[in-house]
Design an enzyme around this catalytic site. Structure first.
Site, short mmCIF file in Angstrom:
data_model
loop_
_atom_site.label_atom_id
_atom_site.label_comp_id
_atom_site.label_asym_id
_atom_site.label_seq_id
_atom_site.Cartn_x
_atom_site.Cartn_y
_atom_site.Cartn_z
N LEU A 41 45.04 39.93 37.69
CA LEU A 41 44.29 39.55 38.79
C LEU A 41 44.52 40.68 39.71
O LEU A 41 45.51 41.22 40.20
CB LEU A 41 44.93 38.29 38.99
CG LEU A 41 44.23 36.85 38.78
CD1 LEU A 41 44.80 35.60 39.45
CD2 LEU A 41 42.69 37.02 39.26
N ASP A 42 43.25 40.81 40.64
CA ASP A 42 43.47 41.73 41.60
C ASP A 42 44.25 41.50 42.71
O ASP A 42 44.66 40.28 43.01
CB ASP A 42 41.91 41.72 42.18
CG ASP A 42 40.73 42.35 41.16
OD1 ASP A 42 40.93 43.16 40.31
OD2 ASP A 42 39.70 42.09 41.58
N TYR A 43 44.84 42.49 43.30
CA TYR A 43 45.74 42.35 44.27
C TYR A 43 45.20 41.18 45.58
O TYR A 43 46.07 40.54 46.09
CB TYR A 43 45.97 43.60 44.99
CG TYR A 43 46.97 43.59 46.17
CD1 TYR A 43 48.30 43.35 46.32
CD2 TYR A 43 46.49 44.14 47.60
CE1 TYR A 43 49.08 43.63 47.12
CE2 TYR A 43 47.39 44.34 48.69
CZ TYR A 43 48.76 44.02 48.34
OH TYR A 43 49.68 43.74 49.41
N SER A 45 43.13 38.69 44.86
CA SER A 45 42.72 37.52 44.26
C SER A 45 43.86 36.68 44.02
O SER A 45 45.12 37.21 43.92
CB SER A 45 41.87 37.89 43.04
OG SER A 45 40.72 38.66 43.03
N ARG A 140 37.14 43.57 38.56
CA ARG A 140 36.67 43.14 39.80
C ARG A 140 35.27 42.62 39.79
O ARG A 140 34.40 42.64 40.48
CB ARG A 140 36.49 44.16 40.84
CG ARG A 140 37.89 44.54 41.50
CD ARG A 140 37.83 45.69 42.45
NE ARG A 140 37.14 45.27 43.80
CZ ARG A 140 38.05 44.51 44.66
NH1 ARG A 140 39.54 44.12 44.24
NH2 ARG A 140 37.44 43.97 45.72
#
Length: 198
Positions: A41-43, A45, A140
């Site tokens: 998961l993105d930083y 998110s 993303r």
């Protein structure tokens, strides 16, 4: 028998256990040896992250061939009209090609935990929520899709991966499931949410 850990990754935590820049990582949340995330998961998110010490299970969950659907609650800036929603459902052309069709629906304000720091609100621009389910996982992707149709993502919470859901886990909490392969059924001997204390 395999162990699977369901973690609610908070905002601004890396989906890894070490960081040379000193940012928050999974090591600040869960102290289980030899586990690794099945995907990322993105930083910026939030939401569901699956971890295990079983490499084959991690591969089955994260490999695109197995097409685990992923569901997100997405707070967007602007008013989502039918044309934008149809484009998201049909697939949009990004710089790495056309996305697969997605399930997209409007969502009332969800019962989500507060985020720290909170999302910045602009009085003259309304925000809305969408639920988006993807069958693919590009870098993303949700943020790029909503930006493509003029609806920038302000907050992104992953609430499900395949059959696994957040189910009330608060940011930083996790629970353990035991999976019995090859059966598709699973048991959860200890479903109490836990928060790692440093």
């Amino acid at each position: 028998m395999s162990s699977l850990y369901l973690l609610h990754k908070p905002y601004r935590v890396l989906s890894q256990f070490r960081d040379r820049e000193g940012r928050s990582t999974l090591a600040d949340l869960i102290d289980i040896p030899n586990i690794y995330p099945a995907g990322r998961l993105d930083y910026e998110s939030e939401g569901l992250l699956l971890l295990s010490d079983d490499g084959e299970l991690i591969h089955r969950i994260s490999h695109p061939r197995h097409k685990q659907p992923k569901t997100y609650w997405v707070q967007i800036e602007g008013e989502p009209n039918e044309s934008a929603l149809k484009a998201l459902r049909d697939g949009v052309v990004l710089n790495d090609g056309r996305t697969r069709p997605a399930k997209v629906r409007r969502l009332d304000i969800p019962d989500a935990a507060e985020r720290y720091p909170p999302v910045r609100q602009r009085q003259c621009i309304p925000t809305h929520w969408l639920e988006i389910t993807l069958q693919e996982g590009r870098n993303r992707q949700v943020r790029r899709m909503t930006a493509h149709v003029g609806l920038p993502t302000l907050r992104l919470i992953r609430v499900a991966i395949g059959p696994w859901r957040l189910d009330g886990l608060q940011p930083g909490e996790w629970r353990h499931d035991t999976l019995h392969a090859p059966a598709k059924t699973r048991t959860a001997p200890d479903r109490r949410a836990r928060r790692f204390q440093r």
